[in-house]
Design an enzyme around this catalytic site. Sequence first.
Site, PDB file in Angstrom:
ATOM      1  N   CYS A 128      69.602  76.127 123.456  1.00 54.72           N
ATOM      2  CA  CYS A 128      68.584  76.376 122.433  1.00 54.72           C
ATOM      3  C   CYS A 128      68.360  75.125 121.594  1.00 54.72           C
ATOM      4  O   CYS A 128      67.212  74.758 121.289  1.00 54.72           O
ATOM      5  CB  CYS A 128      68.991  77.549 121.552  1.00 54.72           C
ATOM      6  SG  CYS A 128      70.566  77.346 120.672  1.00 54.72           S
ATOM      7  N   ASN A 167      80.030  79.557 125.004  1.00 55.80           N
ATOM      8  CA  ASN A 167      79.419  78.333 125.528  1.00 55.80           C
ATOM      9  C   ASN A 167      79.389  77.174 124.537  1.00 55.80           C
ATOM     10  O   ASN A 167      78.694  76.188 124.776  1.00 55.80           O
ATOM     11  CB  ASN A 167      77.966  78.627 125.957  1.00 55.80           C
ATOM     12  CG  ASN A 167      77.872  79.553 127.153  1.00 55.80           C
ATOM     13  OD1 ASN A 167      78.816  79.667 127.931  1.00 55.80           O
ATOM     14  ND2 ASN A 167      76.755  80.229 127.294  1.00 55.80           N
TER      15      ASN A 167
END
Length: 305
Positions: A128, A167
């Site tokens: 993102c 992550n």
Amino acid sequence: MGDETIKVAILGSGNIGTDLMYKLLDHPGSMELVLLAGIDPHSEGLARARSLGVATSDQGIAAVLERPEIQIVFDATSAKAHVRHAKLLHETGRIAIDLTPAARGPYVVPPVNLTQHLDALNVNLITCGGQATIPLVYAVSRVTPVCYAEIVSTVASRSAGPGTRQNIDEFTFTTAHGLEVIGGAQQGKAIIILNPAEPPILMRNTVYAIPAGDFDPAQVRDSIEAIVAEVQQYVPGYRLTNPPVFNMRETPWGRKPVVTALLEVEGAGHFLPTYAGNLDIMTASARRVGEVFAQQLLSRREVLV
């Protein structure tokens, strides 16, 4: 929808997979979503999919492999899971659009290289933070060489689900690498901050770029504003919070004019709250990339006919 669309599936029924489902249902384009597969039979995502008439499975990748008509798979699981998924999808000739930081295929950032890897069976959307900030670094580097780029992405803690938290290490590495490979910086660094503030904040990003030599600030400013407009075509809530700033600083490369850009991302609110712009930009980018792949598959089908 018949032969005029490409059948696609989503792997992962968490926040990102569910939001992507809504985007594909609202704006299917050349794609037909035929399956949402997860591993938690009680997940909210699978329940929502069933209520909308989308086929579901709690058997994960196995459910996808049982459906030979599925040509594109969006993987919204985790980096570790995608390492295994990538191999299985490649062996069966499916196109994988990877929304995890696993980076088993080339990076794609829509306003920079949307159509560059259409022959690949696996493409990676980085992170993102990468989707939000790499366009700005690229906007600088296409005007003047960039010796160093650093980004800080701050997201609402409430928007970070289990997959995002798993992550974190991959996020920093993959985003930094993307700043170099796609953004054009000679060296990149990425930092992510999960902010627990209530009410939750919008995704906010700070981008620093150190040009290698002299440049025209007006050209850099125009380049940044142009690429922001491109991103806004698929992420309307993507915006600069202030005009780019140019100021002289002492750096490891000598006294240089540092470019600083501040931006925020407000989500569209399809499934996720509007503060989760960090997840919204990933799903919006995934839909855009998937549409381009689907159009190419359809054009090949027409040639064969």
